[in-house]
Design a protein around this motif. Sequence first.
Motif, PDB file in Angstrom:
ATOM      1  N   GLY A 135     -58.155  32.399 -37.628  1.00 31.17           N
ATOM      2  CA  GLY A 135     -57.271  32.854 -38.209  1.00 31.17           C
ATOM      3  C   GLY A 135     -57.087  33.793 -36.581  1.00 31.17           C
ATOM      4  O   GLY A 135     -55.896  33.854 -36.655  1.00 31.17           O
ATOM      5  N   ARG A 136     -57.894  34.335 -35.960  1.00 26.76           N
ATOM      6  CA  ARG A 136     -57.374  34.565 -34.310  1.00 26.76           C
ATOM      7  C   ARG A 136     -57.476  33.600 -34.058  1.00 26.76           C
ATOM      8  O   ARG A 136     -55.782  34.532 -33.059  1.00 26.76           O
ATOM      9  CB  ARG A 136     -59.191  34.737 -33.526  1.00 26.76           C
ATOM     10  CG  ARG A 136     -59.719  36.597 -34.558  1.00 26.76           C
ATOM     11  CD  ARG A 136     -61.169  36.521 -33.937  1.00 26.76           C
ATOM     12  NE  ARG A 136     -61.729  38.028 -33.411  1.00 26.76           N
ATOM     13  CZ  ARG A 136     -61.182  38.796 -33.095  1.00 26.76           C
ATOM     14  NH1 ARG A 136     -60.110  39.349 -32.389  1.00 26.76           N
ATOM     15  NH2 ARG A 136     -61.509  40.560 -33.540  1.00 26.76           N
ATOM     16  N   LYS A 137     -56.739  32.004 -33.784  1.00 24.54           N
ATOM     17  CA  LYS A 137     -56.783  31.712 -32.992  1.00 24.54           C
ATOM     18  C   LYS A 137     -55.297  31.576 -33.096  1.00 24.54           C
ATOM     19  O   LYS A 137     -54.443  31.142 -32.581  1.00 24.54           O
ATOM     20  CB  LYS A 137     -57.459  30.083 -33.273  1.00 24.54           C
ATOM     21  CG  LYS A 137     -56.741  29.671 -31.951  1.00 24.54           C
ATOM     22  CD  LYS A 137     -57.596  27.420 -31.924  1.00 24.54           C
ATOM     23  CE  LYS A 137     -56.941  26.279 -31.150  1.00 24.54           C
ATOM     24  NZ  LYS A 137     -57.979  25.600 -30.878  1.00 24.54           N
ATOM     25  N   GLU A 155     -61.637  35.792 -45.035  1.00 27.98           N
ATOM     26  CA  GLU A 155     -62.582  35.487 -43.922  1.00 27.98           C
ATOM     27  C   GLU A 155     -61.046  35.325 -42.372  1.00 27.98           C
ATOM     28  O   GLU A 155     -60.930  35.756 -41.730  1.00 27.98           O
ATOM     29  CB  GLU A 155     -63.493  34.535 -43.618  1.00 27.98           C
ATOM     30  CG  GLU A 155     -64.600  35.258 -44.315  1.00 27.98           C
ATOM     31  CD  GLU A 155     -65.682  34.050 -44.309  1.00 27.98           C
ATOM     32  OE1 GLU A 155     -65.915  32.655 -43.871  1.00 27.98           O
ATOM     33  OE2 GLU A 155     -66.459  34.099 -45.679  1.00 27.98           O
ATOM     34  N   LEU A 156     -59.888  34.564 -43.088  1.00 35.44           N
ATOM     35  CA  LEU A 156     -59.285  33.930 -42.376  1.00 35.44           C
ATOM     36  C   LEU A 156     -59.045  34.919 -42.423  1.00 35.44           C
ATOM     37  O   LEU A 156     -58.131  35.407 -40.704  1.00 35.44           O
ATOM     38  CB  LEU A 156     -58.305  32.789 -43.096  1.00 35.44           C
ATOM     39  CG  LEU A 156     -57.484  31.647 -42.161  1.00 35.44           C
ATOM     40  CD1 LEU A 156     -57.538  30.597 -41.209  1.00 35.44           C
ATOM     41  CD2 LEU A 156     -56.293  30.906 -42.878  1.00 35.44           C
ATOM     42  N   ALA A 184     -57.618  40.578 -36.897  1.00 34.11           N
ATOM     43  CA  ALA A 184     -58.498  41.875 -36.249  1.00 34.11           C
ATOM     44  C   ALA A 184     -57.850  41.799 -34.565  1.00 34.11           C
ATOM     45  O   ALA A 184     -57.541  42.052 -33.601  1.00 34.11           O
ATOM     46  CB  ALA A 184     -59.277  41.071 -36.507  1.00 34.11           C
ATOM     47  N   GLU A 185     -57.082  40.060 -35.177  1.00 32.95           N
ATOM     48  CA  GLU A 185     -55.925  39.263 -32.892  1.00 32.95           C
ATOM     49  C   GLU A 185     -55.300  40.054 -33.788  1.00 32.95           C
ATOM     50  O   GLU A 185     -54.410  40.749 -32.170  1.00 32.95           O
ATOM     51  CB  GLU A 185     -55.990  38.533 -33.155  1.00 32.95           C
ATOM     52  CG  GLU A 185     -55.730  37.617 -31.830  1.00 32.95           C
ATOM     53  CD  GLU A 185     -56.408  37.486 -30.881  1.00 32.95           C
ATOM     54  OE1 GLU A 185     -56.390  37.782 -29.467  1.00 32.95           O
ATOM     55  OE2 GLU A 185     -57.998  38.110 -31.718  1.00 32.95           O
ATOM     56  N   ARG A 206     -62.607  27.249 -30.056  1.00 32.13           N
ATOM     57  CA  ARG A 206     -62.721  27.706 -31.259  1.00 32.13           C
ATOM     58  C   ARG A 206     -61.755  29.384 -31.349  1.00 32.13           C
ATOM     59  O   ARG A 206     -60.413  29.679 -32.288  1.00 32.13           O
ATOM     60  CB  ARG A 206     -63.623  28.660 -31.705  1.00 32.13           C
ATOM     61  CG  ARG A 206     -64.990  27.307 -32.118  1.00 32.13           C
ATOM     62  CD  ARG A 206     -66.183  28.371 -32.284  1.00 32.13           C
ATOM     63  NE  ARG A 206     -66.766  27.142 -32.899  1.00 32.13           N
ATOM     64  CZ  ARG A 206     -67.764  27.312 -33.412  1.00 32.13           C
ATOM     65  NH1 ARG A 206     -68.590  28.007 -32.784  1.00 32.13           N
ATOM     66  NH2 ARG A 206     -69.187  26.792 -33.147  1.00 32.13           N
ATOM     67  N   ALA A 207     -61.206  30.015 -29.991  1.00 37.35           N
ATOM     68  CA  ALA A 207     -60.654  31.342 -30.575  1.00 37.35           C
ATOM     69  C   ALA A 207     -60.395  31.802 -29.089  1.00 37.35           C
ATOM     70  O   ALA A 207     -60.926  32.508 -28.538  1.00 37.35           O
ATOM     71  CB  ALA A 207     -60.955  32.566 -31.382  1.00 37.35           C
TER      72      ALA A 207
END
Length: 322
Positions: free
Chosen positions: A76-78, A114-115, A121-122, A199-200
């Motif tokens: 999700g962050r990515k 979670e995703l 968050a990002e 990953r991110a």
Amino acid sequence: MSPQHTPTGGTVGEVGEFGLIRAVTEGRAQPPTTLLGPGDDAAVVAAADGRIVASTDVLVQGVHFRLDWSTPDLVGRKAVAVNLADIAAMGATPTAVLVGLACPGDTGADVIKELTDGMWAEASRAGAGVVGGDVVRADQLVVSVTALGELGGRPPVTRSGARPGDIVAVNGRLGWAAAGLAVLGRGFRSPVSVVKAQRAPEPEYAAGPAAAKAGATAMIDVSDGLLADLGHIAESSEVGIDVRTERIEVHQRLVEVGKALGADPMAWVLTGGEDHALAATFPSFADLPDGWARIGSVTMPDSGVTVDGTAYEGGTGWQHWR
């Protein structure tokens, strides 16, 4: 997020479309630029100077991410980071993201929670809000993010403004995500620092507007590889670009990983993508903003992108369908 809507098990098919939407949107804080957030037919986002910068990216499971290599929150962050980096590369400040999510009905509801936690968050790290989107059924997990930003009264910094004599500079890490991909591809999960970079990514979003204020003549998000993306500037601006390797610091951790895997860490720096650093050109008299480092210069037209004055042997970066 309201506790009563937090998934605690089951699948998205069992939770249902609207239950899932409530679970991932309720109780979230929004920045002042979000005038109307999720819950209506469309969102309303402030555009202070009447212009909106927009960009879209699609991430497909098995192509852009693997859940056996990463976690849903980092995916999700990515997904958000790769889009907001494009906004920053225009010299704009991120304001909002819209999310399109497709997944099989038997996907765990907690996976989607979670995703989206990672997305929120990002977006928050960039000062943006998640203002809406859509969820649909599909045979595999696909995440599409549209990012919005505002220019603060400045002109956008495009790829076409570089001129001979300009300096070339970068902000952010280079080669780390490529090193992480190589590590994961060998079946390892450490060093954690390089694996996490794959990953991110962690773009410095404020670096784009700072470069614009400092007079950047062209700018791009390094997503496919430094040489490949500088090639886009060179082509759009009809100039050449020369990168000087003596100006590029290769972190000792990359040297160690390269030695362990029998790989050249400078190749990761020059051609590895997904770090989402920013690369820009500036007039020779410009004072570079904090965090920007000079790595080369803009040369005469039709000279292409060179490394230490000569053509680079090998691929210059990622290309889809190849």
